[in-house]
Design an enzyme around this catalytic site. Structure first.
Site, PDB file in Angstrom:
ATOM      1  CD  GLU A  64      -2.722   1.410   0.211  1.00  0.00           C
ATOM      2  OE1 GLU A  64      -2.548   2.464  -0.436  1.00  0.00           O
ATOM      3  OE2 GLU A  64      -3.563   0.548  -0.094  1.00  0.00           O
ATOM      4  CG  ASP A 113      -8.021   5.125  -9.262  1.00  0.00           C
ATOM      5  OD1 ASP A 113      -8.856   5.277 -10.174  1.00  0.00           O
ATOM      6  OD2 ASP A 113      -7.667   6.042  -8.504  1.00  0.00           O
ATOM      7  CE  LYS A 125     -12.430  13.341 -15.543  1.00  0.00           C
ATOM      8  NZ  LYS A 125     -11.915  14.690 -15.174  1.00  0.00           N
ATOM      9  CG  PHE A 132     -15.547   2.199   3.210  1.00  0.00           C
ATOM     10  CD1 PHE A 132     -15.880   3.530   3.435  1.00  0.00           C
ATOM     11  CD2 PHE A 132     -14.559   1.632   3.990  1.00  0.00           C
ATOM     12  CE1 PHE A 132     -15.243   4.271   4.415  1.00  0.00           C
ATOM     13  CE2 PHE A 132     -13.911   2.356   4.970  1.00  0.00           C
ATOM     14  CZ  PHE A 132     -14.259   3.685   5.179  1.00  0.00           C
ATOM     15  CD  GLU A 133     -17.574  -5.468  -0.993  1.00  0.00           C
ATOM     16  OE1 GLU A 133     -18.060  -6.397  -1.659  1.00  0.00           O
ATOM     17  OE2 GLU A 133     -16.443  -5.518  -0.466  1.00  0.00           O
TER      18      GLU A 133
END
Length: 258
Positions: A115, A165, A169, A237-238
């Site tokens: 990480e 991630d 875009k 969060f999930e």
């Protein structure tokens, strides 16, 4: 979407448990001897964050023993863990909720978490200390450098990449972690019969991942018993993301066995 080995579509996720957005960085790929091969745009979003007093105290106690910064040196995993056991690499452990839970569920494996976000690592160190989890080691830095320089070829039992991630875009797609060169590198570090487990909540990225993974000649459908669990704990969060209906796609490959 292309047909993919053991793809599972089972709900949504939020990237909040992974890394927090910030300014992307650029770097260069190195070979195992440390020589620069070609420019590489890093796939992660790096951000600074202060630790709480409790996190810093836990960091000071735990980091010298179970943490290390990414380097150009080969890693002696058995010495670091104090035992020779199946080695699993988790790329992007975020705050470590899933990391800690899966390590406790698999006490027979050595789990190495990579990480870049220090506060996330600090939270994981707190969990390790609080729950006395003996089979986790943590690395801070770029996972590509870990794979290229620190991991011996054909030494990993498994690799986990949960919710990388997606860089949605189009102009940022070059920053995505899971592209053909990364699949080739991961495959070279897996043992024969080893497993790559990927999860994403971004549909278009899932298609791109599936295409690149299916094109890697060393990876195939997993038609044998997996050497590691595929069950992931659902983080808070999930769970929130489940409520908004974003689907999760899970993709699992095995390295071909001779």
């Amino acid at each position: 979407m292309p047909e993919t080995p053991l793809m599972r579509d089972n709900g949504p996720v939020n990237h909040a448990d992974q890394d927090a957005p910030a300014v992307p960085e650029e770097g260069q790929t190195k070979d195992s001897k440390g020589s620069r091969l070609h420019p590489r745009v890093t796939s992660f979003r790096s951000r600074r964050g202060a630790l709480t007093v409790a996190q810093q105290e836990s960091w000071d106690r735990q980091w010298p023993r179970i943490g290390a910064d990414v380097s150009d040196h080969r890693l002696d995993a058995p010495s670091w863990f104090g035992r020779d056991a199946p080695l699993i690499l988790e790329i992007g452990s975020g705050t470590g909720t899933a990391t800690a839970a899966m390590a406790k569920a698999e006490p027979h494996v050595n789990l190495m978490a990579v990480e870049v976000y220090r506060p996330g690592l600090a939270q994981l160190l707190q969990q390790i200390e609080r729950d006395e989890i003996p089979n986790i080691r943590v690395l801070r830095g770029d996972a590509m450098d870990v794979l290229e320089n620190m991991i011996e070829p054909e030494s990993l039992t498994g690799v986990r990449v949960f919710f990388p991630d997606p860089w949605p875009k189009a102009r940022h797609h070059k920053r995505r972690l899971l592209q053909s060169p990364t699949f080739a590198l991961i495959a070279s570090r897996l043992k024969a019969g080893g497993v790559l487990h990927v999860a994403t909540d971004h549909a278009e990225y899932a298609e791109a991942i599936a295409e690149a993974g299916n094109a890697e000649p060393l990876l195939t459908s997993l038609d044998w018993e997996s050497p590691m669990t595929h069950e992931r704990p659902v983080t808070k969060f999930e769970d929130k993301a489940h409520q908004v209906g974003s689907a999760i796609t899970e993709l699992i490959w095995g390295k071909i066995r001779s």
